[in-house]
Design an enzyme around this catalytic site. Structure first.
Site, PDB file in Angstrom:
ATOM      1  N   GLY A 172       5.012  -1.008   2.829  1.00 44.25           N
ATOM      2  CA  GLY A 172       4.167   0.156   2.619  1.00 44.25           C
ATOM      3  C   GLY A 172       4.940   1.460   2.542  1.00 44.25           C
ATOM      4  O   GLY A 172       5.958   1.642   3.212  1.00 44.25           O
TER       5      GLY A 172
ATOM      6  N   HIS B 290       0.813  -1.213   0.000  1.00 39.73           N
ATOM      7  CA  HIS B 290       0.000   0.000   0.000  1.00 39.73           C
ATOM      8  C   HIS B 290       0.853   1.272   0.000  1.00 39.73           C
ATOM      9  O   HIS B 290       1.894   1.357   0.642  1.00 39.73           O
ATOM     10  CB  HIS B 290      -0.924   0.000   1.216  1.00 39.73           C
ATOM     11  CG  HIS B 290      -0.189  -0.064   2.534  1.00 39.73           C
ATOM     12  ND1 HIS B 290       0.228   1.056   3.207  1.00 39.73           N
ATOM     13  CD2 HIS B 290       0.189  -1.121   3.290  1.00 39.73           C
ATOM     14  CE1 HIS B 290       0.830   0.699   4.322  1.00 39.73           C
ATOM     15  NE2 HIS B 290       0.824  -0.624   4.394  1.00 39.73           N
ATOM     16  N   ASP B 291       0.407   2.228  -0.786  1.00 36.57           N
ATOM     17  CA  ASP B 291       0.958   3.585  -0.814  1.00 36.57           C
ATOM     18  C   ASP B 291       2.373   3.675  -1.387  1.00 36.57           C
ATOM     19  O   ASP B 291       3.028   4.701  -1.255  1.00 36.57           O
ATOM     20  CB  ASP B 291       0.942   4.223   0.588  1.00 36.57           C
ATOM     21  CG  ASP B 291      -0.443   4.215   1.203  1.00 36.57           C
ATOM     22  OD1 ASP B 291      -1.322   4.925   0.687  1.00 36.57           O
ATOM     23  OD2 ASP B 291      -0.658   3.466   2.182  1.00 36.57           O
TER      24      ASP B 291
END
Length: 256
Positions: free
Chosen positions: A137, A119-120
């Site tokens: 992340g 994520h991200d």
């Protein structure tokens, strides 16, 4: 162009010339632009936007909800640019609201077998991420960087433009632009000279970057002092300015 045994949500927006193999599942909120080829047994969930001329190989999981325990089903997104090759069993997760809510992959990248993009993350353009690399992340991988197979990258780390990380490395700090890194824990091993030569960097720019590397890593200077010492060089060579900027942008500290 879409196999009869593919499962496509009616709300998915897929360009007319996109190829979709059998037993692939494309969910709601997915946009796929022209020229893409999606193999069999791929799962693409949304919200996900995929640009032009991407190849996604079998068993990839694209746009799935992330593994962050703070994630509570908020509407986040994965955005992929153009001309990427995403090989077998890659897992690309959407963002979280703790960041900007978007995982971004640029254009012209090669993600080899079993790469995980958490994520991200932000991946720039023209990178190579080799087999079994795990990006935690919020990791940033800048343009033209190469990450060797079996490498793990700690959350919030940044790998600078034109940097090269050797196979089976553990990256827990930022790797500045142009720097070669390897090991567990990763250590710096000079400027990525061969890669820069292949990309057309001039002999003068290479000499300036090697001089800059010595200032950062061989003079015993604190990071702030090293950045200040780069002032004259970066005024003459924009290539050195990119290195200096990557040092200034570091939030976790650089590998030493």
């Amino acid at each position: 162009m879409i196999h009869s045994q593919a499962i496509i949500d009616p709300s998915a927006q897929i360009a007319d010339d996109v190829e979709v193999g059998p037993w692939t599942q494309i969910g709601a909120g997915v946009v796929i632009e022209s020229g893409c080829r999606i193999a069999s047994h791929v799962v693409i969930n949304g919200p996900t936007r995929i640009g032009r001329n991407n190849q996604i190989f079998q068993f990839a999981s694209v746009g799935e909800a992330c593994q962050d325990k703070k994630y509570a089903g908020e509407p986040t997104e994965l955005i992929i640019g153009d001309n990427n090759v995403i090989r077998e069993s890659c897992t690309l997760h959407r963002g979280t609201v703790q960041d900007e809510g978007i995982t971004r992959i640029g254009s012209g990248n090669l993600l080899m077998v079993n790469v995980h993009v958490a994520h991200d993350c932000r991946i720039g353009d023209n990178t190579i991420v080799a087999n079994n690399v795990a990006l935690a992340g919020h990791v940033h991988v800048d343009d033209f960087a190469i990450v060797g197979g079996q490498t793990g990258v700690h959350q919030f780390c940044r790998i600078g433009a034109h940097a090269m990380c050797g196979a089976a490395s553990m990256i827990t700090k930022d790797v500045p632009a142009y720097v070669m890194a390897s090991g567990n824990l990763a250590k710096p091993h000079g400027i990525n000279s061969e890669g820069l030569k292949r990309r057309g960097f001039s002999p003068e720019a290479l000499r300036a970057l090697k001089q800059a590397y010595r200032l950062v890593y061989r003079q015993g200077l604190k990071l702030e002092q090293a950045i200040a010492e780069l002032d004259d060089l970066q005024r003459q060579y924009p290539e050195v300015a990119l290195l200096a900027q990557s040092l200034r942008d570091s939030t976790r500290g650089i590998i030493r």
